[in-house]
Write a protein that holds these residues in place. Structure first.
Motif, PDB file in Angstrom:
ATOM      1  N   VAL A  72      40.053 103.210  45.353  1.00 16.89           N
ATOM      2  CA  VAL A  72      38.832 103.079  44.545  1.00 16.89           C
ATOM      3  C   VAL A  72      38.727 104.206  43.520  1.00 16.89           C
ATOM      4  O   VAL A  72      38.371 103.972  42.356  1.00 16.89           O
ATOM      5  CB  VAL A  72      37.583 103.050  45.465  1.00 16.89           C
ATOM      6  CG1 VAL A  72      36.302 103.167  44.636  1.00 16.89           C
ATOM      7  CG2 VAL A  72      37.564 101.764  46.276  1.00 16.89           C
ATOM      8  N   VAL A  73      39.019 105.440  43.922  1.00 21.79           N
ATOM      9  CA  VAL A  73      38.939 106.571  42.994  1.00 21.79           C
ATOM     10  C   VAL A  73      39.930 106.397  41.846  1.00 21.79           C
ATOM     11  O   VAL A  73      39.584 106.603  40.670  1.00 21.79           O
ATOM     12  CB  VAL A  73      39.194 107.904  43.731  1.00 21.79           C
ATOM     13  CG1 VAL A  73      39.361 109.050  42.721  1.00 21.79           C
ATOM     14  CG2 VAL A  73      38.039 108.225  44.674  1.00 21.79           C
ATOM     15  N   CYS A  74      41.146 106.019  42.160  1.00 24.64           N
ATOM     16  CA  CYS A  74      42.165 105.826  41.119  1.00 24.64           C
ATOM     17  C   CYS A  74      41.731 104.758  40.112  1.00 24.64           C
ATOM     18  O   CYS A  74      41.893 104.927  38.893  1.00 24.64           O
ATOM     19  CB  CYS A  74      43.510 105.441  41.742  1.00 24.64           C
ATOM     20  SG  CYS A  74      44.354 106.800  42.558  1.00 24.64           S
ATOM     21  N   ASN A 120      49.766 108.371  37.354  1.00 26.70           N
ATOM     22  CA  ASN A 120      50.009 108.199  35.930  1.00 26.70           C
ATOM     23  C   ASN A 120      48.782 107.591  35.269  1.00 26.70           C
ATOM     24  O   ASN A 120      48.179 106.675  35.831  1.00 26.70           O
ATOM     25  CB  ASN A 120      51.218 107.281  35.687  1.00 26.70           C
ATOM     26  CG  ASN A 120      52.494 107.856  36.262  1.00 26.70           C
ATOM     27  OD1 ASN A 120      52.766 109.031  36.079  1.00 26.70           O
ATOM     28  ND2 ASN A 120      53.268 107.034  36.966  1.00 26.70           N
ATOM     29  N   PRO A 121      48.357 108.085  34.100  1.00 23.92           N
ATOM     30  CA  PRO A 121      47.177 107.528  33.445  1.00 23.92           C
ATOM     31  C   PRO A 121      47.325 106.039  33.191  1.00 23.92           C
ATOM     32  O   PRO A 121      48.375 105.561  32.764  1.00 23.92           O
ATOM     33  CB  PRO A 121      47.096 108.301  32.121  1.00 23.92           C
ATOM     34  CG  PRO A 121      47.870 109.549  32.365  1.00 23.92           C
ATOM     35  CD  PRO A 121      48.956 109.182  33.331  1.00 23.92           C
ATOM     36  N   ALA A 122      46.269 105.281  33.476  1.00 28.34           N
ATOM     37  CA  ALA A 122      46.265 103.856  33.203  1.00 28.34           C
ATOM     38  C   ALA A 122      46.054 103.619  31.728  1.00 28.34           C
ATOM     39  O   ALA A 122      45.704 104.524  30.958  1.00 28.34           O
ATOM     40  CB  ALA A 122      45.185 103.167  34.028  1.00 28.34           C
ATOM     41  N   LYS A 123      46.222 102.399  31.316  1.00 22.40           N
ATOM     42  CA  LYS A 123      46.094 102.088  29.881  1.00 22.40           C
ATOM     43  C   LYS A 123      44.677 102.335  29.385  1.00 22.40           C
ATOM     44  O   LYS A 123      44.450 102.764  28.283  1.00 22.40           O
ATOM     45  CB  LYS A 123      46.488 100.627  29.638  1.00 22.40           C
ATOM     46  CG  LYS A 123      47.968 100.376  29.846  1.00 22.40           C
ATOM     47  CD  LYS A 123      48.304  98.910  29.534  1.00 22.40           C
ATOM     48  CE  LYS A 123      49.800  98.661  29.719  1.00 22.40           C
ATOM     49  NZ  LYS A 123      50.143  97.236  29.423  1.00 22.40           N
ATOM     50  N   GLN A 124      43.705 102.068  30.252  1.00 21.91           N
ATOM     51  CA  GLN A 124      42.317 102.251  29.832  1.00 21.91           C
ATOM     52  C   GLN A 124      41.497 102.705  31.010  1.00 21.91           C
ATOM     53  O   GLN A 124      41.472 102.034  32.037  1.00 21.91           O
ATOM     54  CB  GLN A 124      41.737 100.936  29.263  1.00 21.91           C
ATOM     55  CG  GLN A 124      40.333 101.123  28.692  1.00 21.91           C
ATOM     56  CD  GLN A 124      39.806  99.861  28.045  1.00 21.91           C
ATOM     57  OE1 GLN A 124      40.498  98.846  28.008  1.00 21.91           O
ATOM     58  NE2 GLN A 124      38.614  99.922  27.499  1.00 21.91           N
TER      59      GLN A 124
END
Length: 442
Positions: free
Chosen positions: A423-425, A435-439
């Motif tokens: 949930v946090v991710c 890794n950073p998500a697209k948005q």
């Protein structure tokens, strides 16, 4: 060095010293009470903490979040409202508990004074919670660290003094252990509330802005209600767990006295050894709640992502070595410090619980700071249901016994950590591999 790192280091150092003191305290309890007495003491504490939890109403969490997010000019107005409500709520709770507690059966096997001493804790915890929340929100962690250390050192000193001065029967010895707990909380209350009132008087001379009581109530209840619901649920299930475990073991053919002793070895020895490094995780949690709340209010997603990576890597860095040490040195640790070599096997079997619990604390701080307490509550319910089902069905089988109980305990920690993490991710916009998500979501 950032305020977050400084505050965390201060809490970690103070907590480390405090954990050593608490470790010695548990050694004293194990020696003086024996396995049966330690089992009795550990069995009643969850019920006591359930009552104490109602007294605090999770004010440290909600107040710290409010203080971190809101303008300093409204702090005094908010605190004045909280003080008034605390006086009213404490009075009501004292009356209700006084009426109900004579009929609570879990106290029947303890000294008659035991149940009435619980009442003393209610006002102590209620008003201490206000001070804790304020100092956490202002990131004045030196006062929190001092209070935490005072609580543990005072309890240890009282235990050593009283047990060396008098010889007690088992029932009286358990009562004395509880009285030292009350005494330490009283000292913490006197210290924290004194320094809090000094700062409260200082706020009177600062520019202030009045805030309506309903606004304060709404802001605090948005955090306190779901957080308290979660803690009450956890406290209730923790109070139920000793009886569930001993009942399951008796169905497996274990005698009542032996079942109590086995629970005492798990809760009072194995868990104490394995969760010793959890003071680091708890320190992170106290610093993260106001920090995450501020970053979330500012919509600083980059900061949220950066902190999560740092905290998870640090937790992995100390968690794995700690678990490895506990596993391979379980017998020397249980024998030297607790004179209970039989508990070594439980320490080894519980390693998944120890490791995953280290991650749960900071992840729960993220859920609180991001306003996701509903999700935290749901996660707690599901993990507990799964754990209790495993404990009952496996623990009641003669082929498993306490091994089945430990499988359930491990399953709860693993499931809860994974639910929190997912949930946090998703909320802060990182993949499960950091890794950073697209948005990212706001």
């Amino acid at each position: 060095m950032s305020t977050f790192i400084k505050g965390t280091l201060l809490l970690v150092i103070a907590a480390f010293v405090g954990e050593i003191v608490e470790f010695i305290t548990n050694m004293v309890l194990a020696r003086e009470l024996g396995e049966k007495g330690l089992g009795m003491y550990m069995s009643i504490l969850p019920t006591v903490f359930l009552i104490v939890l109602l007294a605090s109403f999770e004010m440290p969490v909600s107040i710290s979040k409010f203080i971190a997010e809101k303008d300093k000019r409204i702090h005094r107005s908010m605190l004045s409202h909280v003080l008034k409500w605390t006086i009213i709520m404490t009075s009501v709770l004292l009356v209700l508990v006084s009426i109900i507690i004579p009929f609570v059966p879990v106290f029947d096997n303890y000294h008659p004074m035991f149940r009435w001493l619980v009442l003393i804790l209610i006002p102590i915890i209620s008003f201490t919670s206000i001070a804790r929340g304020y100092f956490m929100g202002r990131s004045q962690m030196g006062k929190i660290a001092t209070a935490n250390f005072l609580r543990k050192i005072v309890q240890l000193l009282l235990l050593v003094y009283l047990y060396n001065l008098f010889d007690f029967e088992l029932e009286a010895a358990v009562l004395v252990a509880f009285c030292t707990l009350i005494g330490s909380d009283l000292v913490v209350f006197l210290y924290l509330f004194y320094v809090f009132m000094i700062q409260y008087q200082y706020l009177k001379n600062q520019p202030t802005k009045r805030l309506h009581g309903k606004v304060v109530m709404k802001n605090l209840m948005q955090v306190s209600v779901p957080t308290t619901a979660l803690r009450v649920f956890n406290a209730f299930t923790s109070a139920l767990e000793p009886f569930l475990i001993t009942t399951a073991l008796m169905y497996a053919g274990v005698g009542k006295e032996l079942a109590t002793e086995q629970f005492g070895m798990v809760a009072g020895i194995a868990m104490v050894i394995g969760t010793f490094p959890a003071f680091i995780a708890h320190s992170f949690m106290m610093m993260l709640i106001p920090t995450i709340s501020k970053a979330a209010a500012d919509r600083d997603t980059a900061q949220l992502q950066k902190l999560l990576k740092q905290v998870m890597m640090i937790t992995l860095g100390y968690g794995v070595p700690a678990v490895v040490i506990c596993y391979f040195f379980a017998e020397p640790l249980t024998t030297i410090f607790f004179h209970s070599p039989d508990a070594a096997r439980y320490v080894q079997l519980l390693w998944p619980c120890f490791l995953f619990r280290f991650f749960i604390f900071p992840l729960q701080a993220y859920l609180i700071g991001l306003g996701l307490m509903k999700e935290a509550f749901i996660h707690g319910v599901w993990s507990t249901i799964v754990a209790f089902a495993i404990i009952y069905f496996l623990g009641s089988k003669s082929s498993f016994g306490m091994d089945g109980v430990i499988i359930g305990i491990n399953a709860e920690a693993i499931l809860l950590m994974l639910l929190h993490y997912v949930v946090v991710c998703k909320r802060i916009g990182v993949s499960y591999f950091m890794n950073p998500a697209k948005q990212a979501k706001a």
